[in-house]
Motif scaffolding. Structure first.
Motif, short mmCIF file in Angstrom:
data_model
loop_
_atom_site.label_atom_id
_atom_site.label_comp_id
_atom_site.label_asym_id
_atom_site.label_seq_id
_atom_site.Cartn_x
_atom_site.Cartn_y
_atom_site.Cartn_z
N ALA A 5 0.82 -1.22 0.00
CA ALA A 5 0.00 0.00 0.00
C ALA A 5 0.85 1.26 0.00
O ALA A 5 0.40 2.33 -0.43
CB ALA A 5 -0.93 0.00 1.22
N LEU A 6 2.10 1.17 0.46
CA LEU A 6 2.97 2.34 0.54
C LEU A 6 3.75 2.60 -0.75
O LEU A 6 4.43 3.62 -0.87
CB LEU A 6 3.97 2.15 1.69
CG LEU A 6 3.38 2.06 3.10
CD1 LEU A 6 4.48 1.77 4.11
CD2 LEU A 6 2.64 3.34 3.47
N ILE A 7 3.65 1.70 -1.72
CA ILE A 7 4.42 1.86 -2.97
C ILE A 7 3.85 3.00 -3.79
O ILE A 7 2.65 3.09 -4.03
CB ILE A 7 4.39 0.56 -3.79
CG1 ILE A 7 5.09 -0.57 -3.03
CG2 ILE A 7 5.07 0.77 -5.14
CD1 ILE A 7 5.00 -1.92 -3.72
N LYS A 8 4.74 3.89 -4.22
CA LYS A 8 4.37 4.99 -5.10
C LYS A 8 4.47 4.50 -6.54
O LYS A 8 5.53 4.12 -7.00
CB LYS A 8 5.29 6.18 -4.88
CG LYS A 8 4.98 7.40 -5.72
CD LYS A 8 5.98 8.51 -5.43
CE LYS A 8 5.70 9.75 -6.26
NZ LYS A 8 6.70 10.81 -6.01
N SER A 9 3.37 4.54 -7.25
CA SER A 9 3.30 3.95 -8.59
C SER A 9 3.51 5.01 -9.66
O SER A 9 2.73 5.94 -9.79
CB SER A 9 1.95 3.27 -8.78
OG SER A 9 1.82 2.80 -10.10
#
Length: 543
Positions: free
Chosen positions: A489-493
Motif C-alpha cells: 500500500a505504501l508503494i508509489k506507482s
C-alpha cells in the motif's frame, strides 16, 4: 522455481501494431510539435518555459549514444516497430523448459515420505532438495543477470535449458538407496539452471511482444513455471506410489519418473538451440525502439543495481514480493506434511490439492495479465490481489483441521488463485516502476528476495509444523503476508514505460541532438541512457 520466479511488467500502450505489420511514426513537420533541437537552448533554439517539467516527469527515455532511435528522430525518419510470429515459438519453448525445471523442484517434496523411506533419510533432508533451489539462486543471480545484460537472451536460455537437462540425466544415476548424495548433486545442478530461467519472462515479453501484449506475455511465461509445479504435484504420487515394504519396486518407479524427465528435457534443449534468439530484427514497441540495441560502452551493471536500490518504490516491492512469493514456496514445499498430518495416507490427494492450488493460480495469472493490458492499473491490481491472498491464507489456515478434504480443495484453490496469480503481477509492476533499467536485473532481484524469504519461511514453518502443528506454521505465514499488504500500500506507482509508449504516440518523445550529448539534468541520465522530459506522465494514485 516457481515462477516464480520468475518474473516484471511490460507496459502496454493502448496503441500497437498488428502481427507482422510494420508501424512507423514520423517526426512532426512544420506546424506540428517542435523538432528535438527546439527543446534545447544550449543548441541555440527553444523557449525555456517549454523546457521546464516537474522532476518526476522527466522519464521519457532516449539513448544518448548507440541506439537507432536518436538518429531516426533527429533526422526526421521513422522509428519502426514490428511484431514477428516467431515470438510465440520463443515464448512456448521457454515456458516448456521452465515447466520442466519447476517440475524437478517440487517432485521430491510432494512425496517426502516415499523418498525418506527409500533413501533412509529424515524429512528435513528431503526438504533441502527443495530449499537448495532457493539457496543457489541468491549468490548466482548477480552473475546470471550480468550475463543476461551483457551476452543476451539466447546464451542465458541455453544455459538454463542445458543445465536442467544435465541435472535430469544425473538423477537417473541416483536410483539406489545408497546414492542420496547423487540425487542431491543432480538437484544442485537443476537449482543452478533455474537461476538462468526465472528472470527471463519479463525480458522475453519486453523484447519480443508489443505494447498490447506485454503483460499477458509475461504472465504466460510465468505460467509455464506454474504449470510445472502443478504437474510436479500431480504426477509423482501417481508414478511413485508409497510401497514401503518393497524398495525395489519403489526404485523402479522412481527411475521411470527420472528417465521420463530426462528425455523430455533433452528434447526441449534441442528446441531451445533452434528457436531462441536474443531479439527480433525490428523492435516490437516504441519503448524498445528508443533503447540501444546492445549495451552501451558506459553501461555499468553495478550502477544499475545501485539505481534500483535507490528506487524507494522498488525496494518496497522487493520486500513485499519476497514475503508473498516466499510464503508460496514454503506452502508448496511443506504441503505434503500438512495434509498427511490431518489426513493419514492421503499422499495422492496431497498432490491433487497442490495441483488445484497451482492451476487456480495459473488462471489468476492469465486473468491478471489481461486485466493489466486493458487497464494499466498496476498498483491497484497488485494491492487487491495481495489483500485477497492474505484472506485466502487465513481461510486455508482455519479450515485445514476441520477433517473435510473437499473443503481443503476449495480453500487451496482460492489461496492459489490469488497467491500464485500475484507472481507475474510483481514482475510487471517492477519493470514499470524501474524502466529503463534492465528487466533482467529488476526481475532477478525480485526473485532473489523471494528465495531469501522462501528459505527463512520454509525452515521456520517446517520447524513449527514438526514441533507443534501446521496451524502454527500457517499462522506464522499469515502474519508476514499481512505486513506485505501494508508495504504494498505504501508503494508509489509511476508508470514509466507506459509513459514512453504513450509519449511516442502523442509526439512528446524527443531525441537529444548529437551535438548536445550533455544536455539535460544529471537526474535524467540512467546508466548510459539519456532520459528526456515527457509532457504527460502516467501515475497511479498512491494508496
Amino acid at each position: 522455481m516457481v515462477a516464480g520466479e520468475l518474473v516484471q511488467e511490460h507496459l502496454r500502450a493502448d496503441t500497437g501494431a498488428p502481427d507482422d505489420v510494420t508501424a512507423g511514426r514520423k517526426s512532426p513537420g512544420p506546424g506540428g510539435a517542435r523538432p528535438a533541437a527546439d527543446f534545447h537552448p544550449a543548441c541555440g533554439a527553444g523557449d525555456p518555459e517549454e523546457l521546464e517539467a516537474p522532476p518526476d516527469e522527466r522519464e521519457a527515455m532516449l539513448p544518448s549514444a548507440g541506439g537507432g532511435g536518436e538518429a531516426a528522430e533527429a533526422d526526421g525518419k521513422t522509428l519502426e516497430t514490428k511484431l514477428y510470429r516467431r515470438r510465440f515459438a520463443v515464448l512456448t519453448v521457454f515456458s516448456l523448459y521452465s515447466l520442466m525445471n519447476a517440475f524437478q523442484w517440487i517432485h521430491y517434496s510432494i512425496i517426502t515420505n516415499v523418498f525418506t523411506n527409500y533413501y533412509g533419510v529424515s524429512n528435513d533432508k528431503v526438504d533441502w532438495l527443495s530449499i537448495v533451489y532457493m539457496v543457489a539462486y541468491i549468490p548466482l543471480i548477480f552473475p546470471a543477470t550480468w550475463l543476461l545484460d551483457r551476452r543476451g537472451l539466447r546464451l542465458t536460455a541455453l544455459l538454463g535449458s542445458g543445465l536442467n537437462c544435465a541435472g535430469a540425466w544425473l538423477k537417473c544415476a541416483s536410483v539406489s538407496p545408497d546414492r542420496f548424495w547423487v540425487t542431491v548433486s543432480a538437484q544442485v545442478i537443476c537449482s543452478v539452471a533455474q537461476v538462468f530461467i526465472l528472470g527471463l519472462p519479463s525480458r522475453i515479453a519486453s523484447v519480443w511482444f508489443g505494447p498490447r501484449e506485454v503483460s499477458t506475455a509475461c504472465a504466460a511465461a510465468v505460467l509455464g513455471n506454474q504449470l510445472g509445479t502443478a504437474i510436479g504435484f500431480l504426477l509423482p504420487p501417481v508414478l511413485v506410489p508409497n510401497t514401503p515394504e518393497d524398495l525395489e519396486l519403489t526404485g523402479h518407479n522412481i527411475s521411470i519418473m527420472f528417465y521420463g524427465t530426462a528425455v523430455v528435457s533433452t528434447g526441449l534443449f534441442i528446441l531451445t538451440v533452434i528457436v531462441i534468439r536474443d531479439r527480433p530484427a525490428v523492435p516490437p514497441s516504441q519503448a524498445q525502439a528508443v533503447l540501444p540495441g546492445s549495451p552501451l560502452e558506459d553501461y555499468s551493471y553495478k550502477q544499475s543495481i545501485i539505481n534500483l536500490m535507490k528506487n524507494k518504490a522498488f525496494v518496497l516491492l522487493l520486500v513485499s514480493y519476497g514475503m508473498l512469493t516466499g510464503s508460496f514456496y514454503s506452502v508448496s514445499t511443506l504441503l505434503n506434511q500438512m495434509i498427511i498430518h490431518y489426513f493419514k495416507n492421503q499422499e495422492l490427494n496431497a498432490g491433487r490439492i497442490g495441483l488445484t492450488l497451482v492451476v487456480a493460480g495459473m488462471v489468476g495469472s492469465i486473468l491478471c495479465g489481461l486485466w493489466l493490458d486493458h487497464t494499466k492499473t498496476y498498483k491497484v491490481t497488485t494491492l487487491v490481489v495481495y489483500i485477497l491472498s492474505f484472506v485466502g491464507m487465513l481461510v486455508f489456515t482455519f479450515t485445514l483441521h476441520l477433517d473435510n478434504i473437499y473443503l481443503v480443495f476449495v480453500t487451496a484453490g482460492v489461496l492459489g488463485f490469488f497467491m500464485t496469480g500475484y507472481l507475474p503481477l510483481g514482475f510487471e509492476f517492477g519493470v514499470e516502476i524501474t524502466y529503463p533499467e534492465s528487466e533482467g536485473t529488476s526481475s532477478g532481484l525480485l526473485n532473489a528476495f523471494a528465495q531469501i524469504f522462501g528459505i527463512i519461511f520454509t525452515l521456520i514453518q517446517g520447524r513449527l509444523t514438526t514441533d507443534f502443528d501446521p496451524f502454527a506454521g500457517n499462522l506464522f505465514l499469515s502474519a508476514w503476508i499481512f505486513l506485505g499488504v501494508v508495504l504494498t500500500a505504501l508503494i508509489k506507482s509511476e508508470l514509466k514505460r507506459h509513459n514512453v509508449n504513450m509519449a511516442s504516440e502523442s509526439n512528446n518523445l524527443q531525441a537529444l541532438p548529437p551535438e548536445c550529448p550533455g544536455d539535460g539534468p544529471a537526474g535524467n541520465k540512467t546508466n548510459g541512457v539519456q532520459l528526456e522530459p515527457s509532457l504527460g506522465f502516467a501515475r497511479e494514485t498512491s494508496l
